[in-house]
Design an enzyme around this catalytic site. Structure first.
Site, mmCIF file in Angstrom:
data_model
loop_
_atom_site.group_PDB
_atom_site.id
_atom_site.type_symbol
_atom_site.label_atom_id
_atom_site.label_comp_id
_atom_site.label_asym_id
_atom_site.label_seq_id
_atom_site.Cartn_x
_atom_site.Cartn_y
_atom_site.Cartn_z
ATOM 1 N N HIS A 150 37.256 39.175 39.848
ATOM 2 C CA HIS A 150 37.244 40.575 40.268
ATOM 3 C C HIS A 150 37.979 40.742 41.604
ATOM 4 C CE1 HIS A 150 33.400 40.486 37.804
ATOM 5 N NE2 HIS A 150 34.007 41.523 37.284
ATOM 6 N N ASP A 185 40.133 39.858 29.418
ATOM 7 C CA ASP A 185 39.772 40.803 28.353
ATOM 8 C C ASP A 185 41.061 41.420 27.822
ATOM 9 O OD1 ASP A 185 36.784 40.725 28.483
ATOM 10 O OD2 ASP A 185 37.200 41.281 30.548
ATOM 11 N N VAL A 215 41.559 34.367 36.081
ATOM 12 C CA VAL A 215 41.233 33.408 37.144
ATOM 13 C C VAL A 215 40.248 32.395 36.556
ATOM 14 C CG1 VAL A 215 40.213 33.133 39.448
ATOM 15 C CG2 VAL A 215 41.605 35.153 38.922
ATOM 16 N N MET A 267 36.701 32.597 34.492
ATOM 17 C CA MET A 267 35.578 33.177 35.245
ATOM 18 C C MET A 267 35.013 34.384 34.498
ATOM 19 S SD MET A 267 36.274 32.840 39.233
ATOM 20 C CE MET A 267 36.651 31.242 39.938
ATOM 21 N N SER A 268 33.698 34.459 34.471
ATOM 22 C CA SER A 268 33.013 35.558 33.778
ATOM 23 C C SER A 268 31.595 35.665 34.326
ATOM 24 C CB SER A 268 32.936 35.243 32.278
ATOM 25 O OG SER A 268 31.978 36.082 31.657
HETATM 26 O O1 PAF Z 1 35.677 44.718 32.000
HETATM 27 C C1 PAF Z 1 34.629 45.274 32.398
HETATM 28 O O2 PAF Z 1 33.990 44.836 33.338
HETATM 29 C C2 PAF Z 1 34.150 46.530 31.691
HETATM 30 O O3 PAF Z 1 34.430 46.477 30.332
HETATM 31 C C3 PAF Z 1 34.726 47.810 32.317
HETATM 32 C C4 PAF Z 1 36.244 47.891 32.186
HETATM 33 C C5 PAF Z 1 34.328 47.895 33.779
HETATM 34 C C6 PAF Z 1 34.157 49.033 31.588
HETATM 35 O O4 PAF Z 1 32.766 49.083 31.687
#
Ligand code: PAF
Length: 287
Positions: free
Chosen positions: A37, A152, A178, A186-187
């Protein structure tokens, strides 16, 4: 860093920045932030003078038997990380703010076909939930650019399609996945893994890399390769939902395609992991 759960304050602040000539970048998240993130924030900061992030665990994108209630919620640590990363405003709406009417009556955004395959086939309704929340967030934030992770991949393709089809003036930027030092993508869901599962989890990425090696070596029976990869994953203790070779736009590949992507989703115990690997089969340049 400003924090708000209120649509009017979000709009006022963004309008003031825009009036002052700033470009606005947006990074939507469900919180429980990790380095993946923070990379999205870094990219947004590189392209825009102001960056807005959102934290919202979106009930609409979880199936009835999925992990909505146990999805990790760590707003304190998330806000500290966002502030440190240079975010200007974090929007943390409640479910009632995001969805002021009963969910059954809510207007939804649906991206057909792209949203029904792969993840969509295994998680019915998931992408309608994603496109609906992202559409609403885009309309609330009014950013110039929004940044998403390529982990994703299908989500990114769906959001790009939604924006193209609806003619919204927002640039969509994808950022490469990443990974942990051992290759695991990473998740936030990696936190569900037991120590023993965590030790096995990197084999998903490793197996996709081996598959890519076979494709580069000229293997072109994609269906056989997908089946063989599922079998290798099963030996390692995974239960694959799918392993699929596609074109980057997620259409079925044809022989001779040089740009491909391998996408996979697999369970390890009660944790569902997804990963993908874009690959180029073009001729090697001697320069
Ligand atoms: O990828 C994510 O974390 C979620 O699918 C998102 C894009 C924030 C939508 O809720």
């Amino acid at each position: 860093m400003l924090q708000t759960d209120n649509i009017e304050s979000l709009r006022e602040r963004v309008a003031a920045w825009r009036a002052a000539g700033a470009r606005i970048g947006f990074v939507p998240t469900m919180g429980n932030l990790h380095a993946g993130h923070l990379k999205l924030i870094e990219v947004a900061r590189g392209q825009c003078e102001r960056v807005v992030a959102s934290i919202f665990v979106n009930p609409l994108q979880f199936g009835p038997n999925e992990d909505f209630t146990r999805y990790p919620r760590t707003p304190g640590a998330d806000c500290a990380a966002l502030e440190h990363a240079g975010v200007d405003l974090v929007f943390m709406p409640s479910v009632e703010t995001m969805y002021p009417r009963p969910l059954a009556q809510l207007t939804r955004v649906s991206v057909p076909q792209l949203g029904d395959m792969l993840e969509g086939a295994h998680r019915p309704g998931h992408f309608d939930g994603v496109s609906t929340v992202v559409a609403r967030l885009f309309n609330l934030v009014q950013a110039d650019v929004a940044v998403f992770g390529e982990k994703d991949w299908q989500q990114l393709a769906i959001i790009q399609r939604m924006v193209d089809d609806l003619g919204w003036p927002i640039g969509i930027v994808g950022v490469p996945t990443v990974r942990e030092a051992d290759g695991l993508a990473m998740s936030s869901r990696n936190g569900y893994l037991s120590a023993a599962e965590r030790a096995v989890a990197p084999r998903l990425a490793r197996t996709l890399n081996e598959m890519a090696g076979l494709l580069r070596a000229g293997e072109h029976d994609y269906a056989a390769l997908e089946r063989a990869t599922c079998a290798v994953l099963a030996e390692d203790g995974f239960r694959a939902d799918y392993v699929s070779i596609r074109r980057p736009d997620l259409h079925a590949p044809e022989r001779g395609d040089t740009q491909l992507i391998i996408l996979a989703a697999a369970w390890l115990g009660s944790t569902r992991l997804i990963d993908n690997l874009p690959i180029s089969l073009g001729p090697v340049s001697l320069e």
